[in-house]
Write an enzyme that holds these catalytic residues in place. Sequence first.
Site, PDB file in Angstrom:
ATOM      1  N   GLU A 222      -6.324 -10.657  -1.047  1.00 46.11           N
ATOM      2  CA  GLU A 222      -7.125 -10.371   0.160  1.00 46.11           C
ATOM      3  C   GLU A 222      -8.613 -10.284  -0.193  1.00 46.11           C
ATOM      4  OE1 GLU A 222      -5.569  -7.013   2.396  1.00 46.11           O
ATOM      5  OE2 GLU A 222      -3.497  -7.588   2.007  1.00 46.11           O
TER       6      GLU A 222
ATOM      7  N   HIS B 106     -10.464  -5.993  -2.068  1.00 48.57           N
ATOM      8  CA  HIS B 106     -11.495  -5.734  -1.055  1.00 48.57           C
ATOM      9  C   HIS B 106     -12.653  -5.047  -1.781  1.00 48.57           C
ATOM     10  CE1 HIS B 106      -9.091  -7.069   2.289  1.00 48.57           C
ATOM     11  NE2 HIS B 106      -8.087  -6.287   1.905  1.00 48.57           N
TER      12      HIS B 106
ATOM     13  N   GLU C  72       0.805  -1.233   0.000  1.00 46.03           N
ATOM     14  CA  GLU C  72       0.000   0.000   0.000  1.00 46.03           C
ATOM     15  C   GLU C  72       0.839   1.285   0.000  1.00 46.03           C
ATOM     16  OE1 GLU C  72      -2.872  -0.395   3.191  1.00 46.03           O
ATOM     17  OE2 GLU C  72      -3.492  -2.367   2.504  1.00 46.03           O
TER      18      GLU C  72
ATOM     19  N   ASP D  22     -12.369 -10.124  -0.519  1.00 47.90           N
ATOM     20  CA  ASP D  22     -13.660 -10.204   0.184  1.00 47.90           C
ATOM     21  C   ASP D  22     -14.616  -9.235  -0.510  1.00 47.90           C
ATOM     22  OD1 ASP D  22     -12.721  -7.749   1.335  1.00 47.90           O
ATOM     23  OD2 ASP D  22     -12.325  -8.688   3.266  1.00 47.90           O
TER      24      ASP D  22
ATOM     25  N   ASN E 189       2.050  -5.240  -3.047  1.00 48.54           N
ATOM     26  CA  ASN E 189       0.655  -5.571  -2.734  1.00 48.54           C
ATOM     27  C   ASN E 189      -0.131  -4.290  -2.457  1.00 48.54           C
ATOM     28  OD1 ASN E 189      -1.246  -7.790  -2.019  1.00 48.54           O
ATOM     29  ND2 ASN E 189      -1.140  -6.976   0.063  1.00 48.54           N
TER      30      ASN E 189
HETATM   31  O1  G3I Z   1      -3.648  -6.927  18.962  1.00 49.13           O
HETATM   32  C1  G3I Z   1      -4.587  -6.037  19.527  1.00 49.13           C
HETATM   33  C2  G3I Z   1      -5.122  -6.585  20.826  1.00 49.13           C
HETATM   34  O2  G3I Z   1      -4.049  -6.662  21.740  1.00 49.13           O
HETATM   35  C3  G3I Z   1      -6.223  -5.652  21.331  1.00 49.13           C
HETATM   36  O3  G3I Z   1      -6.779  -6.198  22.480  1.00 49.13           O
HETATM   37  C4  G3I Z   1      -7.300  -5.483  20.285  1.00 49.13           C
HETATM   38  C5  G3I Z   1      -8.378  -4.523  20.714  1.00 49.13           C
HETATM   39  O4  G3I Z   1      -8.872  -3.762  19.644  1.00 49.13           O
HETATM   40  O5  G3I Z   1      -6.724  -4.977  19.120  1.00 49.13           O
HETATM   41  C6  G3I Z   1      -5.743  -5.861  18.564  1.00 49.13           C
HETATM   42  O6  G3I Z   1      -5.229  -5.325  17.401  1.00 49.13           O
HETATM   43  C7  G3I Z   1      -6.080  -5.347  16.275  1.00 49.13           C
HETATM   44  C8  G3I Z   1      -5.469  -6.248  15.226  1.00 49.13           C
HETATM   45  O7  G3I Z   1      -6.216  -6.175  14.017  1.00 49.13           O
HETATM   46  C9  G3I Z   1      -5.421  -7.702  15.656  1.00 49.13           C
HETATM   47  O8  G3I Z   1      -6.715  -8.197  15.854  1.00 49.13           O
HETATM   48  C10 G3I Z   1      -6.203  -3.910  15.765  1.00 49.13           C
HETATM   49  O9  G3I Z   1      -6.916  -3.125  16.677  1.00 49.13           O
HETATM   50  C11 G3I Z   1      -6.897  -3.899  14.422  1.00 49.13           C
HETATM   51  O10 G3I Z   1      -6.811  -2.599  13.868  1.00 49.13           O
HETATM   52  C12 G3I Z   1      -6.212  -4.858  13.471  1.00 49.13           C
HETATM   53  O11 G3I Z   1      -6.914  -4.839  12.241  1.00 49.13           O
HETATM   54  C13 G3I Z   1      -6.219  -5.416  11.151  1.00 49.13           C
HETATM   55  C14 G3I Z   1      -5.975  -4.376  10.069  1.00 49.13           C
HETATM   56  O12 G3I Z   1      -5.323  -4.990   8.969  1.00 49.13           O
HETATM   57  C15 G3I Z   1      -5.111  -3.230  10.568  1.00 49.13           C
HETATM   58  O13 G3I Z   1      -4.887  -2.309   9.563  1.00 49.13           O
HETATM   59  C16 G3I Z   1      -7.065  -6.526  10.599  1.00 49.13           C
HETATM   60  O14 G3I Z   1      -7.201  -7.573  11.567  1.00 49.13           O
HETATM   61  C17 G3I Z   1      -6.404  -7.099   9.338  1.00 49.13           C
HETATM   62  O15 G3I Z   1      -7.277  -8.031   8.733  1.00 49.13           O
HETATM   63  C18 G3I Z   1      -6.145  -5.954   8.363  1.00 49.13           C
HETATM   64  O16 G3I Z   1      -5.536  -6.469   7.211  1.00 49.13           O
HETATM   65  C19 G3I Z   1      -5.233  -5.519   6.181  1.00 49.13           C
HETATM   66  C20 G3I Z   1      -4.012  -6.047   5.432  1.00 49.13           C
HETATM   67  O17 G3I Z   1      -2.955  -6.296   6.323  1.00 49.13           O
HETATM   68  C21 G3I Z   1      -3.583  -5.075   4.336  1.00 49.13           C
HETATM   69  N1  G3I Z   1      -4.681  -4.763   3.465  1.00 49.13           N
HETATM   70  C22 G3I Z   1      -5.914  -4.317   4.101  1.00 49.13           C
HETATM   71  C23 G3I Z   1      -6.358  -5.319   5.159  1.00 49.13           C
HETATM   72  C24 G3I Z   1      -7.681  -4.919   5.770  1.00 49.13           C
HETATM   73  O18 G3I Z   1      -7.556  -3.714   6.495  1.00 49.13           O
END
Ligand code: G3I
Length: 320
Positions: free
Chosen positions: A238, A208, A131, A240, A172
Site C-alpha cells: 500500500e 504508508h 492489521e 504512499d 498485511n
Molecule cells: O462508501 C461510502 C459512500 O457510500 C459514502 O457516500 C461516502 C461518504 O463519506 O463514504 C464511502 O465510504 C468511504 C470508503 O472509503 C469508500 O470511499 C469511507 O467513508 C472511507 O472511510 C473509506 O476509506 C477507506 C479506508 O481504507 C477505510 O479505513 C479508504 O478509501 C481506503 O483507501 C483505506 O484503505 C486502507 C486499507 O484497506 C488498509 N490499510 C490502510 C489503508 C488506508 O487507510
Amino acid sequence: AQLHTLALAAGLEYFGTATDNIELSDAALVTALSNLTEFGQITPGNSQKWDSIEPSPNTFSFEKGDAITALGAKNSQLLRCHTLVWFQQLPVWVQNGTWTNATLTAALKNHITTTMTHYKGQCYAWDVVNEALESDGSFRESVFFKTMGESYIKIAFDTAAATDPDVKLYYNDFSIENPGPKATGALNIVKSLKASGTKIDGVGLQAHFIVGSTPSKAVQIKNLESFTALGVEVAYTELDIRMTLPSTAALDAQQTTDYENTVAACVQVTNCIGVTVWDFSDKYSWVPSTFPGTGSALPFDENLVRKSAYFGIVAGLTGA
Ligand code: G3I
C-alpha cells in the site's frame, strides 16, 4: 520503459496500484490504470472488505468487487485481493453483534469460505488478516480478538487454505517496515502459524510513509530479510509517501529519494515479489481526508501527470 515493465526486468512479479469503484467512471483514470506496461497488478481499495461483501448476515454482495476484478482480468493484471478479516469497515452486525466464540467463529468461517469461493482462481493473493497488531506489538482489541482470542488468526488462515489451496495467503499490516516491536509482533504471527502447521505464504508491508521519515534502504532491506528468513515472501502492498502541503522542491526531492530507496530495497531482497502503490493519482489518494493538510503522496498528480516521485520509482527499479 514504464513501471511494471521495469519491475519485471528487475526480477519482481509486478508493479501495481490500488483502485476503487468510484474511479471506474473516470475515463482518463481507467485508461491510465489499464496500461499494462505501467501496472501489472491491481488491488480493490474498498470493495472486497466485509462491509461491502457481506453487509448483513449471510447476504453476500459481490457486484462492486466484481467490477474491479473484471477490469483486472480484461487488462491481464494480477489481482491482490483485500481483505478478509479486519477490524475496520466491518458491518454493524459484526462490529456490534452479541457473539460467543462459537458463533463468531462460524460467521468468520462462513465469510471467508463464501468470499474466497466466489473469487477462486482470480486472485494472486488474499490479505487474509489485516492489521491485527497495535504499535507495541500486542494484539489489537478487535471484536475478533476479544471474542476468539489470538486463535482467530489461525482459524482464518486454516479456513482460507482449505477453501483455496492455490492462492497466496498473506498477513498485511502497516508500520512493520522498520525493525521494532510491531515488526516483531508480525514475525511472531508468522512463526506461530508455521509452528502449528498453518499455511501462510506472505507478509504485506503496507508502507504508508511520510516524506523525510521513510526508513533507509539498508534498514528496509534488513527488515524485509527478517521476514523472508522465516520462509515467507514479502511485498510492499500500500505504498504512499505523504508530505505536509504545500509541496516544495525540497519536499519533492526528498519524496523522490524515499520512493527510490523503498523500491530498491524490495528489488534487492530475494522473495520481495512486488510493489503496490495505494492508488497512483493524487486525485484519488485516501491521505488528504485522513490527514488534513497533507497529501501529494503518489507518483502521478491530479491530472495524471508523472511527478518526480515517479522517476524515483524508476530509479529504484533500475538501480540508476
Ligand atoms: O462508501 C461510502 C459512500 O457510500 C459514502 O457516500 C461516502 C461518504 O463519506 O463514504 C464511502 O465510504 C468511504 C470508503 O472509503 C469508500 O470511499 C469511507 O467513508 C472511507 O472511510 C473509506 O476509506 C477507506 C479506508 O481504507 C477505510 O479505513 C479508504 O478509501 C481506503 O483507501 C483505506 O484503505 C486502507 C486499507 O484497506 C488498509 N490499510 C490502510 C489503508 C488506508 O487507510
